[in-house]
Design a protein around this motif. Sequence first.
Motif, short mmCIF file in Angstrom:
data_model
loop_
_atom_site.label_atom_id
_atom_site.label_comp_id
_atom_site.label_asym_id
_atom_site.label_seq_id
_atom_site.Cartn_x
_atom_site.Cartn_y
_atom_site.Cartn_z
N MET A 1 36.64 0.68 -22.20
CA MET A 1 35.26 0.28 -22.42
C MET A 1 34.33 1.44 -22.02
N THR A 2 33.47 1.81 -22.94
CA THR A 2 32.47 2.82 -22.61
C THR A 2 31.22 2.15 -22.07
N THR A 3 30.44 2.90 -21.35
CA THR A 3 29.15 2.39 -20.89
C THR A 3 28.10 3.41 -21.26
N PRO A 4 26.91 2.94 -21.64
CA PRO A 4 25.87 3.89 -22.02
C PRO A 4 25.43 4.73 -20.83
N THR A 5 24.93 5.93 -21.12
CA THR A 5 24.38 6.80 -20.10
C THR A 5 22.86 6.62 -20.11
N TYR A 6 22.31 6.39 -18.93
CA TYR A 6 20.89 6.12 -18.81
C TYR A 6 20.14 7.33 -18.25
N ALA A 7 18.95 7.58 -18.79
CA ALA A 7 18.04 8.57 -18.23
C ALA A 7 17.23 7.94 -17.10
N ARG A 8 17.03 6.62 -17.20
CA ARG A 8 16.27 5.88 -16.19
C ARG A 8 16.78 4.44 -16.17
N THR A 9 16.96 3.91 -14.97
CA THR A 9 17.35 2.51 -14.81
C THR A 9 16.37 1.83 -13.85
N TYR A 48 20.99 10.48 -28.01
CA TYR A 48 21.09 9.65 -29.20
C TYR A 48 22.42 8.92 -29.21
N ASN A 49 22.43 7.73 -29.84
CA ASN A 49 23.68 6.97 -29.93
C ASN A 49 23.82 6.34 -31.30
N ASN A 50 25.00 5.83 -31.58
CA ASN A 50 25.34 5.30 -32.88
C ASN A 50 24.48 4.11 -33.32
N HIS A 51 23.87 3.39 -32.40
CA HIS A 51 23.02 2.25 -32.76
C HIS A 51 21.53 2.62 -32.82
N GLY A 52 21.17 3.77 -32.29
CA GLY A 52 19.77 4.15 -32.23
C GLY A 52 19.01 3.48 -31.09
N LEU A 53 19.74 2.81 -30.21
CA LEU A 53 19.13 2.11 -29.07
C LEU A 53 18.52 3.14 -28.12
N GLU A 54 17.25 2.95 -27.79
CA GLU A 54 16.58 3.85 -26.84
C GLU A 54 16.28 3.16 -25.52
N PRO A 124 12.12 -9.85 -41.52
CA PRO A 124 12.59 -8.46 -41.45
C PRO A 124 13.44 -8.11 -42.67
N VAL A 125 13.36 -6.86 -43.09
CA VAL A 125 14.16 -6.39 -44.23
C VAL A 125 15.64 -6.36 -43.84
N VAL A 126 15.93 -5.94 -42.61
CA VAL A 126 17.31 -5.85 -42.15
C VAL A 126 17.49 -6.68 -40.89
N ARG A 127 18.52 -7.50 -40.87
CA ARG A 127 18.97 -8.18 -39.65
C ARG A 127 20.49 -8.23 -39.74
N GLU A 128 21.15 -7.52 -38.82
CA GLU A 128 22.61 -7.46 -38.88
C GLU A 128 23.23 -7.70 -37.51
N ARG A 129 24.37 -8.37 -37.55
CA ARG A 129 25.12 -8.66 -36.32
C ARG A 129 25.86 -7.40 -35.88
N LEU A 130 25.69 -7.04 -34.60
CA LEU A 130 26.34 -5.85 -34.06
C LEU A 130 27.54 -6.17 -33.18
N LEU A 138 27.50 -3.35 -25.39
CA LEU A 138 27.40 -2.18 -24.52
C LEU A 138 28.59 -1.25 -24.70
N ALA A 139 29.78 -1.83 -24.85
CA ALA A 139 30.99 -1.02 -25.03
C ALA A 139 31.00 -0.28 -26.36
N SER A 140 30.23 -0.77 -27.34
CA SER A 140 30.22 -0.15 -28.66
C SER A 140 29.24 1.02 -28.77
N ILE A 141 28.43 1.24 -27.75
CA ILE A 141 27.45 2.32 -27.79
C ILE A 141 28.15 3.66 -27.53
#
Length: 149
Positions: A1-9, A48-54, A124-130, A138-141
Amino acid sequence: MTTPTYARTYPPAAPSRLTELESKLGARLPEPYRAYLSTQDGGALEGYNNHGLEIVTGIGDVPRWSSLWYLLSVDGDVIPAGWIPVGTDAGGGLFLLVVTGEDSGSVWYQSSELEEDDEGVTTPVVRERLADSWDQFLASIEPLEETSG
């Protein structure tokens, strides 16, 4: 399982804030997300990450731009009932967690681009299950390599 890297928590959300959110929703938060908020109340991701989550939103003492409460107040008209905003991308897209119903616990992406039907209903134009769960999301980021131009 990966975990995202945070610049600020942010520090854990106070139990009273969890109770307040659950009271407003009329439902208990899915356990993986509740546990996340109890250990870390959101934050800004690094790179940057594969989902674009900031930004992962928080419910406690966090800046307005990363507040779940703020997003509910400004985007509540395009967030389905029983869903909450748990993150944003650079373009104003929302990452949503389903907290009620048969899809409870699943995480979705919803674009900020909207369209209006003939009756004036905006969707919304796009709504997709991740992902099926917060932990799975979180593991997929995955970080993306930055390219210089």
